[in-house]
Structures are given as structure tokens and as C-alpha cells.
Design a protein around this motif. Structure first.
Motif, PDB file in Angstrom:
ATOM      1  N   LEU A   1      15.543  21.391  -2.848  1.00  0.00           N
ATOM      2  CA  LEU A   1      15.830  19.995  -3.179  1.00  0.00           C
ATOM      3  C   LEU A   1      15.650  19.843  -4.680  1.00  0.00           C
ATOM      4  O   LEU A   1      14.626  20.279  -5.226  1.00  0.00           O
TER       5      LEU A   1
ATOM      6  N   TYR B   1       9.794   7.197 -11.801  1.00  0.00           N
ATOM      7  CA  TYR B   1      10.466   6.937 -10.534  1.00  0.00           C
ATOM      8  C   TYR B   1      11.452   8.054 -10.216  1.00  0.00           C
ATOM      9  O   TYR B   1      12.178   8.516 -11.093  1.00  0.00           O
ATOM     10  N   PHE B   2      11.468   8.453  -8.947  1.00  0.00           N
ATOM     11  CA  PHE B   2      12.300   9.554  -8.508  1.00  0.00           C
ATOM     12  C   PHE B   2      13.572   9.079  -7.828  1.00  0.00           C
ATOM     13  O   PHE B   2      13.586   8.039  -7.161  1.00  0.00           O
ATOM     14  N   GLY B   3      14.612   9.889  -7.974  1.00  0.00           N
ATOM     15  CA  GLY B   3      15.841   9.663  -7.243  1.00  0.00           C
ATOM     16  C   GLY B   3      15.745  10.240  -5.846  1.00  0.00           C
ATOM     17  O   GLY B   3      14.744  10.870  -5.491  1.00  0.00           O
ATOM     18  N   PRO B   4      16.794  10.071  -5.030  1.00  0.00           N
ATOM     19  CA  PRO B   4      16.762  10.531  -3.639  1.00  0.00           C
ATOM     20  C   PRO B   4      16.931  12.030  -3.484  1.00  0.00           C
ATOM     21  O   PRO B   4      16.704  12.572  -2.409  1.00  0.00           O
TER      22      PRO B   4
ATOM     23  N   TYR C   1      13.256  18.162 -11.418  1.00  0.00           N
ATOM     24  CA  TYR C   1      12.285  18.924 -10.646  1.00  0.00           C
ATOM     25  C   TYR C   1      13.002  19.679  -9.533  1.00  0.00           C
ATOM     26  O   TYR C   1      14.038  19.243  -9.031  1.00  0.00           O
TER      27      TYR C   1
ATOM     28  N   ARG D   1      20.200  18.060  -2.095  1.00  0.00           N
ATOM     29  CA  ARG D   1      19.821  19.260  -1.334  1.00  0.00           C
ATOM     30  C   ARG D   1      20.877  20.318  -1.558  1.00  0.00           C
ATOM     31  O   ARG D   1      22.032  20.141  -1.180  1.00  0.00           O
TER      32      ARG D   1
ATOM     33  N   GLN E   1      12.153  21.276  -5.721  1.00  0.00           N
ATOM     34  CA  GLN E   1      11.177  21.299  -4.640  1.00  0.00           C
ATOM     35  C   GLN E   1      11.601  22.305  -3.580  1.00  0.00           C
ATOM     36  O   GLN E   1      12.669  22.183  -2.981  1.00  0.00           O
TER      37      GLN E   1
ATOM     38  N   PHE F   1      15.344  17.115  -7.676  1.00  0.00           N
ATOM     39  CA  PHE F   1      15.107  15.701  -7.946  1.00  0.00           C
ATOM     40  C   PHE F   1      15.207  15.426  -9.426  1.00  0.00           C
ATOM     41  O   PHE F   1      14.826  16.248 -10.256  1.00  0.00           O
TER      42      PHE F   1
ATOM     43  N   TYR G   1      13.702  13.473 -16.080  1.00  0.00           N
ATOM     44  CA  TYR G   1      13.032  14.715 -15.714  1.00  0.00           C
ATOM     45  C   TYR G   1      13.773  15.342 -14.534  1.00  0.00           C
ATOM     46  O   TYR G   1      14.209  14.631 -13.634  1.00  0.00           O
TER      47      TYR G   1
ATOM     48  N   PHE H   1       8.327  21.237 -12.124  1.00  0.00           N
ATOM     49  CA  PHE H   1       9.035  20.628 -13.232  1.00  0.00           C
ATOM     50  C   PHE H   1       9.983  21.645 -13.864  1.00  0.00           C
ATOM     51  O   PHE H   1       9.606  22.792 -14.122  1.00  0.00           O
TER      52      PHE H   1
ATOM     53  N   LEU I   1       6.695  21.127  -5.638  1.00  0.00           N
ATOM     54  CA  LEU I   1       7.489  20.392  -6.617  1.00  0.00           C
ATOM     55  C   LEU I   1       7.206  20.949  -8.014  1.00  0.00           C
ATOM     56  O   LEU I   1       6.088  20.863  -8.514  1.00  0.00           O
TER      57      LEU I   1
END
Lengths: 112, 113
Positions: B88, B103-106, B35, B109, B37, B90, B33, B45, B43
Motif C-alpha cells: 500500500l 493527514y493521510f490519503g486513502p 509512505y 494498493r 506500507q 500512502f 509525504y 517513510f 509503514l
């Protein structure tokens, strides 16, 4: 209008105090996820709730899902500075394959 | 560490340019996925891929596109960049097409100047 409302928007608590964050949906909840985010960083998965009345705990954090009220609460017991951050709830609002819809987040500060 | 990796961590570019963001899902996860932000929108989708196929589409602009490769990594392409695209970005991964932990990645930016 926002499909998922979080309250409060921000919270400042003294270390050692308990606190609760709420996440309320305007639609039927089919699942509810809680994440924690440090400013500008990634989201850390906390818990996933899928059934009405379900309650899960991880260390000092407990989350509950009230299906009737279409609401979830996140409760932190004896808060610590490490709990500070932004708490985000994400919801599944459709019984089909739908991605998460997120609230705006609750910013938590814990002061000594 | 969630097991989801994203590169680059930071990206600064000018308006009108095109960039590519990369995401590698957790081992065994078939869904990716994307996203966005931002401070004002929160946030949001953008798009989901499952096992190489587009599965769901959100508020993704026509200037943005994505794909998932046979090795399951995904790329998000942003073109004709505008100042408002600064945010950001994600990616998140999940084992199946729906349901289950995500689970999200870091994040990456992106700053458009």
C-alpha cells in the motif's frame, strides 16, 4: 531494532470495557501522533501530542505523552465495535525536520 | 475524509513495468509525504516534498522517484517493478515543512504479478 514499540500487538476486548495501548520510543520524543486504520484503508488522524505531560481527548479516546518515559498511551473508555481497527503511533524523533517514524501497530477487536 | 486524494485506488501490473501514483494534498498544505506500507516492514517513510522541493529522503529505492508540481500535487514513479514492491502506498500532507498535523490519503494498493 525498532525505534518505536507498540504494545500489545493485538487486543481483543468485550464491548463496554476500557483498554490502553502503549507506544514507547528508544529515542527522545519531540512529538507523537496517533492514527487509526481500518484494514487496507487510509490512516485516520486521531491526535497529536507535542509537550511532555500533554493529554488530549476526543470522544472516548484519551492520549497522554510522558516525556520522561518517552512513552505515550492511548486509552479508550467503554469500547464499542466502531473502535475496532489498527492503532498506529507515529513519532518525531529529531528536533529538526524529520518525517514520522511509525510503530508496527496494535490490532484492536471489540466483541459484543 | 481527510481531504488528501490519491489515484488510482488499485493497480495491478507485471514485474519490470513502470507505474505512476498520484496524490493531491489538502487545500493549503505545502508538504507531501510518501509512505510504503507492507505486512513485514510496516509503514515506512519514502520521501517528502515541500513547496516543490525535495525536503527529506527515507528508505526510497533508486528505482523509485517522485516530484511535486507547481499546483502542489505529487507523483511517485515506480520502475522496474519487482514482486516485493507490492504494498500500500500512502501520501500524506501537512501545512508546513515540519510540525503540525499530518493527514493521510486513502492509499494506492499496488500488486505486482
Amino acid at each position: 531494532s525498532q525505534e518505536l514499540e507498540q504494545s500489545p500487538q493485538s487486543l481483543i476486548v468485550q464491548e463496554g470495557k476500557n483498554l490502553t495501548i502503549n507506544c514507547t520510543s528508544s529515542k527522545t520524543l519531540y512529538g507523537l501522533y496517533w492514527y487509526k486504520q481500518k484494514y487496507g484503508e487510509g490512516l485516520i488522524f486521531l491526535m497529536m501530542l507535542q509537550k511532555g505531560g500533554e493529554e488530549k481527548s476526543h470522544e472516548k479516546i484519551t492520549a497522554k505523552l510522558d516525556e520522561k518515559k518517552q512513552q505515550s498511551s492511548l486509552h479508550i473508555t467503554a469500547s464499542q465495535p466502531s473502535h475496532a481497527g489498527i492503532y498506529l503511533c507515529g513519532a518525531v524523533l529529531n528536533s529538526g525536520n524529520t518525517p514520522l517514524v511509525f510503530g508496527k501497530g496494535t490490532r484492536l477487536s471489540v466483541i459484543a | 475524509d481527510s481531504g488528501v486524494t490519491q489515484t488510482p485506488k488499485h493497480l495491478i501490473t507485471a514485474t519490470g513495468q513502470r507505474v505512476t501514483l498520484r496524490c493531491s494534498p489538502r487545500s493549503g498544505d505545502l508538504s507531501v509525504y510518501w509512505y510504503q506500507q507492507s505486512l513485514d516492514q510496516g509503514l515506512q517513510f519514502l520521501i517528502q516534498y515541500y513547496n516543490g522541493e525535495e525536503r527529506a529522503k527515507g528508505n526510497i529505492l533508486e528505482r523509485f522517484s517522485a516530484q511535486q508540481f507547481p499546483d502542489l500535487h505529487s507523483e511517485l514513479n515506480l520502475s522496474s517493478l519487482e514482486l516485493g514492491d507490492s504494498a500500500l502506498y500512502f501520501c500524506a500532507s501537512r501545512r508546513g515543512g515540519s510540525g503540525g498535523e499530518q493527514y493521510f490519503g486513502p492509499g494506492t494498493r499496488l500488486t505486482v504479478t
